[in-house]
Design an enzyme around this catalytic site. Structure first.
Site, mmCIF file in Angstrom:
data_model
loop_
_atom_site.group_PDB
_atom_site.id
_atom_site.type_symbol
_atom_site.label_atom_id
_atom_site.label_comp_id
_atom_site.label_asym_id
_atom_site.label_seq_id
_atom_site.Cartn_x
_atom_site.Cartn_y
_atom_site.Cartn_z
ATOM 1 C CB SER A 17 41.756 43.952 31.800
ATOM 2 O OG SER A 17 41.608 43.483 33.114
ATOM 3 C CG ASN A 18 37.602 41.406 34.712
ATOM 4 O OD1 ASN A 18 37.602 40.187 34.511
ATOM 5 N ND2 ASN A 18 38.283 41.969 35.692
ATOM 6 C CB ILE A 96 29.742 51.425 48.451
ATOM 7 C CG1 ILE A 96 31.061 50.770 48.857
ATOM 8 C CG2 ILE A 96 28.577 50.864 49.261
ATOM 9 C CD1 ILE A 96 31.444 50.993 50.295
ATOM 10 C CG LEU A 97 26.590 49.919 43.424
ATOM 11 C CD1 LEU A 97 26.461 48.621 42.648
ATOM 12 C CD2 LEU A 97 26.388 51.122 42.516
ATOM 13 C CG ASN A 111 31.342 42.866 41.925
ATOM 14 O OD1 ASN A 111 31.911 43.621 41.122
ATOM 15 N ND2 ASN A 111 31.802 42.664 43.146
ATOM 16 C CG HIS A 113 35.607 40.620 45.650
ATOM 17 N ND1 HIS A 113 35.686 41.981 45.919
ATOM 18 C CD2 HIS A 113 36.276 40.000 46.641
ATOM 19 C CE1 HIS A 113 36.375 42.150 47.035
ATOM 20 N NE2 HIS A 113 36.747 40.966 47.495
ATOM 21 C CB SER A 140 34.241 35.111 43.852
ATOM 22 O OG SER A 140 35.131 34.474 44.743
ATOM 23 C CD GLU A 147 26.313 39.855 53.737
ATOM 24 O OE1 GLU A 147 27.197 39.456 54.496
ATOM 25 O OE2 GLU A 147 25.391 39.127 53.317
ATOM 26 C CG ASP A 149 32.829 42.744 47.927
ATOM 27 O OD1 ASP A 149 32.399 43.049 46.804
ATOM 28 O OD2 ASP A 149 33.745 43.367 48.497
ATOM 29 C CD GLU A 178 39.710 39.567 38.561
ATOM 30 O OE1 GLU A 178 38.981 40.443 38.080
ATOM 31 O OE2 GLU A 178 40.536 39.794 39.471
HETATM 32 C C1 GAR Z 1 39.643 43.373 39.001
HETATM 33 O O1 GAR Z 1 40.690 42.678 39.627
HETATM 34 C C2 GAR Z 1 38.363 43.191 39.775
HETATM 35 O O2 GAR Z 1 38.226 41.906 40.334
HETATM 36 C C3 GAR Z 1 38.504 44.243 40.829
HETATM 37 O O3 GAR Z 1 39.064 45.339 40.175
HETATM 38 C C4 GAR Z 1 39.870 44.875 39.078
HETATM 39 C C5 GAR Z 1 39.426 45.591 37.830
HETATM 40 O O4 GAR Z 1 40.278 45.320 36.763
HETATM 41 N N1 GAR Z 1 37.255 44.564 41.427
HETATM 42 C C6 GAR Z 1 37.108 44.900 42.704
HETATM 43 O O5 GAR Z 1 38.035 44.977 43.467
HETATM 44 C C7 GAR Z 1 35.692 45.171 43.118
HETATM 45 N N2 GAR Z 1 35.592 45.244 44.535
HETATM 46 P P1 GAR Z 1 39.856 45.720 35.283
HETATM 47 O O6 GAR Z 1 39.404 47.172 35.320
HETATM 48 O O7 GAR Z 1 41.120 45.555 34.494
HETATM 49 O O8 GAR Z 1 38.767 44.793 34.841
#
Ligand code: GAR
Length: 236
Positions: A17-18, A96-97, A111, A113, A140, A147, A149, A178
């Site tokens: 969705s992002n 994790i990269l 990214n 988070h 965020s 490091e 996140d 987001e």
């Molecule tokens: C989002 O909430 C994003 O912040 C999170 O995964 C979701 C993805 O949603 N990311 C993490 O947790 C990364 N550590 P989406 O696939 O609908 O964009």
């Protein structure tokens, strides 16, 4: 990054969705760039369909097919670099990269988070925030560094935690935010307004003393008038 639109490669593992919010902002002409490819480590990721619909390349590099994290990351880098990206966007990419990967894209890897970093790095952020009975939670956007996140934060959105919130309810409200902050940060990057230097975020030529906030009137003004903001100079 002036003239030709920036090439943006988005990495997803799930719903995307992002990614969709960024694709929509590109389609509206709010981002001086285009998503050239969406790459997923999971063939079933819905984000791949979204890429197809947008006319972007949709590719899979399945992590399970590689003998080590290093081999996977090398294949992923080759797939990404074929699209000559100016920016690589992690949008729910749940791997994790390796340090080599992160170093290769230093300064052009973002990214999102689902927490108010530095709080709640890692997984299960919504449940952990509820367990702590925090009054505020959020999301965020940050530059990715070695490091987990832990890279410098660019922009945050905060929401109040409500009585009776469940992790799913909280996640849904955070996700709405987001979808506002990620396209905005990508817009800034592609307009050349955002960069990373000495582990600090430089925005409009100045180091940020603290992350920008979606609630700031100046940020709200940029959201309300994306065309003007693309031509804005220093001074947010
Ligand atoms: C989002 O909430 C994003 O912040 C999170 O995964 C979701 C993805 O949603 N990311 C993490 O947790 C990364 N550590 P989406 O696939 O609908 O964009």
């Amino acid at each position: 990054m002036t003239g030709t639109p920036a090439s943006i490669v988005v990495l997803v593992s799930g719903g995307g969705s992002n990614l969709q919010a960024i694709l929509d902002a590109c389609a509206r002409g709010e981002i001086a760039g285009r998503v050239t490819a969406v790459i997923s480590n999971r063939p079933e990721a819905r984000g791949l369909e979204r890429a197809h619909r947008h006319g972007a390349a949709a590719e899979v590099v399945e992590h399970g097919r590689f003998e080590s994290r290093e081999h996977f990351d090398a294949a992923l880098m080759a797939a990404i670099d074929a699209h000559r990206p100016d920016l690589v966007v992690l949008a729910g990419f749940m791997r994790i990269l390796t340090p080599g990967f992160v170093a290769h894209y230093a300064g052009r890897l973002l990214n999102i988070h689902p927490s108010l970093l530095p709080a709640y790095r890692g997984l299960d952020t919504h449940a952990r925030a509820l367990a702590d009975a925090v009054s505020e939670h959020g999301a965020s956007v940050h530059f990715v560094t070695g490091e987990l996140d832990g890279g410098p934060v660019i922009l945050q959105a905060r929401i109040p935690v409500q009585a009776g919130d469940t992790p799913a309810a909280l996640a849904a409200r955070v996700l709405e935010k987001e979808h506002l902050i990620y396209p905005l940060a990508v817009r800034w990057f592609c307009a050349g307004r955002l960069r990373l230097a000495d582990h600090r975020v430089i925005f409009d030529g100045r180091p940020l003393a603290a992350p920008l906030r979606l609630e700031d009137p100046a940020v709200q003004a940029e959201l309300a008038d994306p065309v003007v903001s693309r031509h804005a100079g220093p001074g947010l």
